[in-house]
Design a protein around this motif. Structure first.
Motif, PDB file in Angstrom:
ATOM      1  N   TYR A  31       0.719   3.276   6.956  1.00  0.00           N
ATOM      2  CA  TYR A  31       1.212   3.675   8.283  1.00  0.00           C
ATOM      3  C   TYR A  31       0.428   2.967   9.392  1.00  0.00           C
ATOM      4  O   TYR A  31       1.009   2.478  10.364  1.00  0.00           O
ATOM      5  CB  TYR A  31       1.096   5.189   8.435  1.00  0.00           C
ATOM      6  N   GLU A  32      -0.896   2.916   9.230  1.00  0.00           N
ATOM      7  CA  GLU A  32      -1.730   2.265  10.247  1.00  0.00           C
ATOM      8  C   GLU A  32      -1.384   0.786  10.370  1.00  0.00           C
ATOM      9  O   GLU A  32      -1.260   0.248  11.481  1.00  0.00           O
ATOM     10  CB  GLU A  32      -3.210   2.418   9.882  1.00  0.00           C
ATOM     11  N   TYR A  33      -1.214   0.111   9.221  1.00  0.00           N
ATOM     12  CA  TYR A  33      -0.934  -1.331   9.244  1.00  0.00           C
ATOM     13  C   TYR A  33       0.459  -1.625   9.802  1.00  0.00           C
ATOM     14  O   TYR A  33       0.637  -2.558  10.590  1.00  0.00           O
ATOM     15  CB  TYR A  33      -1.054  -1.911   7.834  1.00  0.00           C
TER      16      TYR A  33
ATOM     17  N   PRO B 269      10.644   3.249   9.459  1.00  0.00           N
ATOM     18  CA  PRO B 269      11.110   4.629   9.255  1.00  0.00           C
ATOM     19  C   PRO B 269      10.758   5.175   7.874  1.00  0.00           C
ATOM     20  O   PRO B 269      10.466   6.364   7.736  1.00  0.00           O
ATOM     21  CB  PRO B 269      12.638   4.496   9.429  1.00  0.00           C
ATOM     22  N   ILE B 270      10.787   4.307   6.844  1.00  0.00           N
ATOM     23  CA  ILE B 270      10.491   4.769   5.492  1.00  0.00           C
ATOM     24  C   ILE B 270       9.046   5.224   5.396  1.00  0.00           C
ATOM     25  O   ILE B 270       8.740   6.327   4.915  1.00  0.00           O
ATOM     26  CB  ILE B 270      10.772   3.637   4.474  1.00  0.00           C
ATOM     27  N   ILE B 271       8.116   4.362   5.865  1.00  0.00           N
ATOM     28  CA  ILE B 271       6.687   4.690   5.798  1.00  0.00           C
ATOM     29  C   ILE B 271       6.377   5.859   6.727  1.00  0.00           C
ATOM     30  O   ILE B 271       5.626   6.766   6.369  1.00  0.00           O
ATOM     31  CB  ILE B 271       5.842   3.459   6.165  1.00  0.00           C
TER      32      ILE B 271
ATOM     33  N   LEU C 261       0.833  -1.208   0.000  1.00  0.00           N
ATOM     34  CA  LEU C 261       0.000   0.000   0.000  1.00  0.00           C
ATOM     35  C   LEU C 261       0.866   1.255   0.000  1.00  0.00           C
ATOM     36  O   LEU C 261       0.523   2.261  -0.616  1.00  0.00           O
ATOM     37  CB  LEU C 261      -0.927   0.000   1.215  1.00  0.00           C
ATOM     38  N   TYR C 262       2.020   1.182   0.678  1.00  0.00           N
ATOM     39  CA  TYR C 262       2.944   2.317   0.668  1.00  0.00           C
ATOM     40  C   TYR C 262       3.455   2.574  -0.751  1.00  0.00           C
ATOM     41  O   TYR C 262       3.503   3.716  -1.212  1.00  0.00           O
ATOM     42  CB  TYR C 262       4.122   2.029   1.601  1.00  0.00           C
ATOM     43  N   GLU C 263       3.824   1.502  -1.445  1.00  0.00           N
ATOM     44  CA  GLU C 263       4.303   1.648  -2.819  1.00  0.00           C
ATOM     45  C   GLU C 263       3.219   2.189  -3.741  1.00  0.00           C
ATOM     46  O   GLU C 263       3.510   2.894  -4.713  1.00  0.00           O
ATOM     47  CB  GLU C 263       4.810   0.295  -3.345  1.00  0.00           C
ATOM     48  N   GLU C 264       1.950   1.878  -3.427  1.00  0.00           N
ATOM     49  CA  GLU C 264       0.838   2.339  -4.250  1.00  0.00           C
ATOM     50  C   GLU C 264       0.367   3.742  -3.874  1.00  0.00           C
ATOM     51  O   GLU C 264      -0.522   4.291  -4.516  1.00  0.00           O
ATOM     52  CB  GLU C 264      -0.324   1.355  -4.146  1.00  0.00           C
ATOM     53  N   GLY C 265       0.953   4.316  -2.822  1.00  0.00           N
ATOM     54  CA  GLY C 265       0.615   5.688  -2.453  1.00  0.00           C
ATOM     55  C   GLY C 265      -0.438   5.826  -1.374  1.00  0.00           C
ATOM     56  O   GLY C 265      -0.802   6.942  -1.007  1.00  0.00           O
ATOM     57  N   ASP C 266      -0.952   4.698  -0.856  1.00  0.00           N
ATOM     58  CA  ASP C 266      -1.939   4.758   0.235  1.00  0.00           C
ATOM     59  C   ASP C 266      -1.175   4.840   1.553  1.00  0.00           C
ATOM     60  O   ASP C 266      -1.071   3.868   2.305  1.00  0.00           O
ATOM     61  CB  ASP C 266      -2.844   3.521   0.194  1.00  0.00           C
ATOM     62  N   ILE C 267      -0.641   6.024   1.831  1.00  0.00           N
ATOM     63  CA  ILE C 267       0.277   6.196   2.952  1.00  0.00           C
ATOM     64  C   ILE C 267      -0.424   6.010   4.295  1.00  0.00           C
ATOM     65  O   ILE C 267       0.129   5.403   5.218  1.00  0.00           O
ATOM     66  CB  ILE C 267       0.928   7.597   2.896  1.00  0.00           C
ATOM     67  N   GLU C 268      -1.651   6.517   4.421  1.00  0.00           N
ATOM     68  CA  GLU C 268      -2.340   6.439   5.707  1.00  0.00           C
ATOM     69  C   GLU C 268      -2.600   4.988   6.125  1.00  0.00           C
ATOM     70  O   GLU C 268      -2.351   4.594   7.263  1.00  0.00           O
ATOM     71  CB  GLU C 268      -3.655   7.219   5.635  1.00  0.00           C
TER      72      GLU C 268
ATOM     73  N   TYR D 160       4.677   9.401   5.843  1.00  0.00           N
ATOM     74  CA  TYR D 160       3.427   9.750   6.526  1.00  0.00           C
ATOM     75  C   TYR D 160       3.539  11.119   7.209  1.00  0.00           C
ATOM     76  O   TYR D 160       2.626  11.955   7.107  1.00  0.00           O
ATOM     77  CB  TYR D 160       3.108   8.667   7.559  1.00  0.00           C
ATOM     78  N   GLU D 161       4.672  11.354   7.883  1.00  0.00           N
ATOM     79  CA  GLU D 161       4.864  12.633   8.554  1.00  0.00           C
ATOM     80  C   GLU D 161       4.937  13.777   7.550  1.00  0.00           C
ATOM     81  O   GLU D 161       4.405  14.869   7.779  1.00  0.00           O
ATOM     82  CB  GLU D 161       6.152  12.593   9.391  1.00  0.00           C
ATOM     83  N   ALA D 162       5.616  13.529   6.415  1.00  0.00           N
ATOM     84  CA  ALA D 162       5.713  14.560   5.380  1.00  0.00           C
ATOM     85  C   ALA D 162       4.344  14.904   4.820  1.00  0.00           C
ATOM     86  O   ALA D 162       4.019  16.072   4.567  1.00  0.00           O
ATOM     87  CB  ALA D 162       6.643  14.089   4.266  1.00  0.00           C
TER      88      ALA D 162
END
Length: 526
Positions: A257-259, A284-286, A247-254, A290-292
């Motif tokens: 991060y939750e998972y 740290p990557i995710i 999901l991170y690679e697909e852009g679903d950051i939220e 997410y913070e950004a």
């Protein structure tokens, strides 16, 4: 499927209460039991309840189960309890202690448990492989793991789920993905939701789809595996973490991060050393992304609030002006026409100003879009071209090696052509980028505590570090994509980024955001 997974996450307290209720019932029976046979059985059941839930407690009951087995003088019970103890020691990261137990029992393990014995060894060496720092050590543990997996296949009952899992793993390593899926699917259909192996089956199916590069099916089976883990309160899990990275690679950051945060909480709760170690490399990557994203959203909110406040003040001023004009109209009818003309003129000027402002914003947006499209297409075309040249060079090598054109061998074996094309490609990229951002190097150095550490060779415009952050300035943040573009490994890119951020004047986590402002109007405004 994601919606069902999210609902399962929300229902966690229900599953947790059910889990704790089952554990408490077993503990109550254990306290009232005086028979060693019954105590062995209850200790083993408590171990099963705890092994993927709380590793420390599972270790306690594994030891108690072994103690009861020794008192019963039952070799089957002793071997079974030893395997449980070795398995939970592996979960806790105590691989040497686990191997000591397994190696000591190997000569006297009973035939009925040989398959389970070899499978436990395969899991231990798999964990050691995950911790290995160098390739040679990792390959050694992988070979040992494959060896004991194959021995497990020879000794496990052919109709057992353990045999199916081991055989599917062998198929996966042999790239027989369809055979593995066809083997596992019937067991998925007939395995009840209460069986802990259901999540393992789902995960192995997802691994085969991952190897087939079928992302849709991979996500589906990872979600099914994660749902099964959650419903059975298995804190020692992997599927939710794998799904988070996709999901991170697909852009679903939220969601990512939750998972990943939930996976880390589960791993820490369970005290699973391997899972905690694996997640700590990804978090740290995710988290940084997410913070950004949150920071960007906050900035947009502040801009919106400021704009709304300014507009409100402007409207208030207009209302006050209109009120005064109305009072003047009541006192002096003669000035009505003049006041109306002035008001009309003011409105026309305001409309004209808004029109020009909208036009200017549109032009800026269009210029920015053209710049991004131009650079994006330029990089894509160059990268594709280099890829085709590499493929062509490879084909020439095959032809030369086959003896079709002997005098071509020295040419195709040389990388001079590819190196030349790469050098020209990067030179053209550097020139284009510096044309668009002529002050990039000076502004980039100004962000560092040691600007002189950025050295550029004679005849070059950018060095590797500058190229990495040039790509970041263009909006390409994914280390894998940067690595592919620059022909480096992802770990090399990650190291470069970390080394430069360690030299940042300001906060390390804000460094790349500062790079994104180089050459922009926002930077000038600040």
């Amino acid at each position: 499927m994601k919606k069902e997974l999210d609902q399962t996450l929300e229902n966690e307290p229900l599953y947790l209460n059910k889990k704790n209720s089952a554990i408490n019932q077993l503990k109550s029976r254990l306290r009232s039991s005086s028979s060693n046979e019954i105590r062995y059985s209850l200790n083993e059941k408590l171990y099963d309840e705890y092994k993927s839930y709380q590793s420390d407690s599972a270790l306690v009951y594994a030891k108690r189960s072994l103690n009861s087995a020794y008192k019963n003088q039952n070799n089957i019970q002793i071997n079974k309890a030893q395997l449980n103890l070795a398995s939970i020691l592996g979960t806790l990261g105590m691989y040497n202690q686990a191997l000591e137990i397994l190696n000591s029992m190997e000569p006297k393990v009973i035939p009925e448990l040989k398959g389970e014995f070899y499978w436990t060894k395969r899991i231990i060496y798999g964990g050691l492989s995950s911790y290995a720092n160098d390739t040679e050590e990792k390959n050694k543990y992988n070979r040992l793991g494959d060896h004991y997996r194959d021995k497990a296949i020879l000794n496990l009952p052919k109709n057992s789920i353990g045999f199916v899992l081991a055989l599917s793993g062998q198929f996966l390593s042999q790239k027989k993905y369809n055979q593995a899926i066809n083997l596992l699917l019937p067991y998925f259909n007939k395995t009840p939701k209460t069986d802990p192996n259901r999540a393992v089956i789902d995960y192995l199916i997802s691994e085969n789809y991952k190897a087939k590069k079928d992302k849709t099916q991979e996500k589906k089976w990872l979600a099914l595996s994660a749902i099964s883990d959650l419903e059975l309160v298995k804190k020692e899990n992997i599927s939710l973490r794998e799904l988070a990275f996709i999901l991170y690679e697909e852009g679903d950051i939220e969601s990512a991060y939750e998972y990943i945060k939930r996976s880390l909480d589960d791993a820490v709760f369970c005290n699973s050393k391997l899972r905690t170690y694996e997640i700590s490399k990804m978090l740290p990557i995710i988290n940084e992304t997410y913070e950004a994203k949150n920071k960007s959203a906050k900035s947009q909110l502040i801009v919106f609030l400021i704009s709304a406040s300014v507009l409100s003040l402007f409207l208030l001023a207009v209302l006050i002006l209109l009120f005064k004009q109305m009072k003047k109209l009541a006192k002096a009818q003669k000035n009505v026409e003049s006041a109306n003309n002035q008001l009309s003129l003011l409105n026309e000027q305001l409309q004209s100003f808004n029109t020009k402002l909208n036009q200017t914003n549109s032009e800026l947006a269009e210029t920015s879009l053209l710049k991004e499209i131009y650079i994006g297409r330029y990089m894509d075309q160059c990268s594709i071209y280099i890829g085709k040249m590499e493929e062509y060079s490879q084909k020439l090598k095959v032809m030369a090696t086959a003896g079709k054109v002997n005098d071509l061998v020295s040419t195709v074996k040389s990388k001079a052509f590819i190196d030349k094309e790469l050098k020209e490609f990067y030179t053209q990229f550097d020139q284009t980028f510096m044309l668009l951002f002529p002050t990039f190097i000076e502004e980039f150095k100004s962000l560092l505590t040691e600007p002189d550490s950025i050295q550029i060779k004679k005849g070059e415009l950018l060095n590797p570090e500058l190229r990495i952050f040039a790509l970041i300035r263009l909006g390409i943040k994914d280390s894998a994509k940067i690595a592919e573009f620059l022909r480096y490994s992802a770990s090399t890119i990650y190291n470069y980024r970390s080394q430069i951020k360690n030299k940042a004047k300001g906060p390390r986590e804000q460094f790349e955001m500062e790079v994104l402002l180089i050459g922009s109007s926002k930077k000038e405004a600040n």
